[in-house]
Design a protein around this motif. Structure first.
Motif, PDB file in Angstrom:
ATOM      1  N   HIS A   1       0.790  -1.231   0.000  1.00  0.00           N
ATOM      2  CA  HIS A   1       0.000   0.000   0.000  1.00  0.00           C
ATOM      3  C   HIS A   1       0.824   1.284   0.000  1.00  0.00           C
ATOM      4  N   VAL A   2       2.017   1.255   0.582  1.00  0.00           N
ATOM      5  CA  VAL A   2       2.817   2.498   0.618  1.00  0.00           C
ATOM      6  C   VAL A   2       4.185   2.325  -0.027  1.00  0.00           C
TER       7      VAL A   2
ATOM      8  N   MET B   1       8.919   3.444   1.993  1.00  0.00           N
ATOM      9  CA  MET B   1       8.237   3.996   3.166  1.00  0.00           C
ATOM     10  C   MET B   1       8.110   2.958   4.271  1.00  0.00           C
ATOM     11  N   THR B   2       7.996   1.679   3.897  1.00  0.00           N
ATOM     12  CA  THR B   2       7.909   0.603   4.891  1.00  0.00           C
ATOM     13  C   THR B   2       9.174   0.548   5.740  1.00  0.00           C
TER      14      THR B   2
END
Length: 413
Positions: A169-170, A174-175
């Motif tokens: 999802h990101v 970003m994770t």
């Protein structure tokens, strides 16, 4: 400085809740930052146009480089009265390095960040075990280690299931940033609330490494650690990709099923194993606890073969849970045994040797080995190449049971 009391005077419980729980939370972040990489395997591979073997080198070998070089020096420092400070330093370093992985744009920078993750966890591994042993009594050591590692294994769920969802999802960058920054507050709490344990004066004249290696029970534990972790890290780092390729799941779905399955099973098994082993030891001695660990590990392995061979997702996940639960029963007894078979002033050194051989070789060899086998089998098996590679891992998983069998025979009835 305020903080929890050092070793001794632990009361009827036999372990310090503040220290053990804080070590568990830190260990949970250790697992998150170590294994979230596996949820991003395929995304990194496609973004950077890499082979499975190269991704395995980044996920495993790059991590193991300084981990293997520095873990023994860090263990020596911890054994000289700096265990709490070394643990907080390690947490801070690997957290920052994981966050910076989200800013990398090439193989070299990613490898450098991954090396620093290994360096931080090399500082934490022996120091945290030394703290756990210092803040627990011998009679409750399997329990205290099972509690800390049980909390740690929640990192499987967050790192694999949560990481898979975040990657989907990101994005993987970003994770890494998000999960890395989560460790900074824990490093600060370690500084504020954990005092250095008192060590005997003989720590200044510690035995040589050769003397530790002459300890036969410790040697059995080291050999078990090496053989088991090559398989464990190989399977864990490629588990999400296996479910994506073999069952057509997305990264979020595969991360969720694999992470929740192995995570909950590991937590439950670990929490149960320590108290059971301590109770068995109270009746049958240390040999009884080690025999319990041997049978728990051995019985688990046939289920792993079924897990990777079956084409039924439901059956594969069921076998994953059974394998993980039974294998996790021996976590508390094994990790509690390492500081118990050596003198108190050599606890971090013994754990450092175990972590060096088990984790450094396990992480450094397991992921690239099974990635390489997958690459080699692709022309013959196509999409099932990774399945066949993990079948090799499942067969090799019987080897560590030999060393647990030898270990329990070292002790009298």
């Amino acid at each position: 400085m305020s903080g929890t009391r050092p070793e001794g005077n632990l009361g009827k419980r036999g372990w310090s809740p503040v220290v053990i729980l804080l070590l568990g939370v830190a260990g949970m972040l250790d697992f998150i930052d170590r294994f979230v990489f596996s949820t991003a395997n395929d995304a990194i591979k496609h973004d950077l146009h890499l082979s499975d073997a190269t991704v395995g080198l980044l996920g495993g070998t790059a991590f193991a480089l300084l981990y293997g070089v520095m873990i023994l020096p860090f263990a020596l420092i911890s054994d000289r009265g700096f265990a709490a400070r070394m643990a907080s330093f390690g947490i801070a370093l690997w957290s920052v390095a994981t966050a910076l992985m989200g800013r990398t744009h090439g193989i070299a920078s990613m490898a450098a960040a991954r090396v620093c993750v290994g360096l931080g966890q090399a500082a934490f591994s022996p120091s945290s075990a030394a703290l756990n042993a210092a803040y627990s009594t011998a009679e409750k050591r399997s329990t205290s280690f099972s509690i800390a590692y049980g909390i740690s294994y929640l990192g499987y769920i967050i790192g694999l299931a949560g990481g898979g969802w975040l990657v989907e999802h990101v994005g993987w960058r970003m994770t890494f940033t998000a999960v890395g920054l989560a460790g900074i507050p824990v490093a600060i709490l370690m500084v504020l609330f954990v005092r250095e344990p008192r060590l005997p004066h003989v720590a200044r004249n510690a035995e040589s490494w050769r003397a530790l290696l002459a300890n036969r029970p410790l040697r059995d534990l080291l050999l078990y650690g090496v053989t088991s972790q090559v398989v464990t890290y190989g399977v864990t780092l490629w588990g999400v990709s296996f479910y994506m390729r073999s069952f057509g799941l997305s990264s979020g779905q595969a991360g969720a099923w694999f992470g929740i399955g192995i995570g909950i099973a590991s937590v439950v098994g670990t929490f149960l194993g320590g108290p059971i082993a301590d109770r068995v030891a109270s009746r049958f001695g240390f040999r009884g606890a080690m025999r319990f660990a041997f049978w728990a590990y051995l019985i688990a392995q046939p289920f792993q073969v079924i897990q990777v061979l079956t084409h039924s997702l439901d059956l594969s996940l069921t076998m994953l849970v059974l394998t993980s639960t039974l294998s996790a029963l021996c976590t508390g007894p094994i990790y509690g045994a390492i500081p118990s078979v050596v003198p108190a002033h050599r606890r971090a050194a013994a754990v450092g040797m175990y972590a060096l051989l088990a984790n450094a070789i396990g992480i450094g060899l397991g992921p690239p080995l099974f990635g390489w086998i997958s690459d080699m089998l692709t022309p013959h098996f196509g999409a099932d190449a990774l399945r066949m590679s993990l079948l090799v891992a499942a067969i090799l998983s019987f080897w560590p049971a030999v060393h647990l069998f030898l270990l329990q025979r070292r002790f009298g009835k």
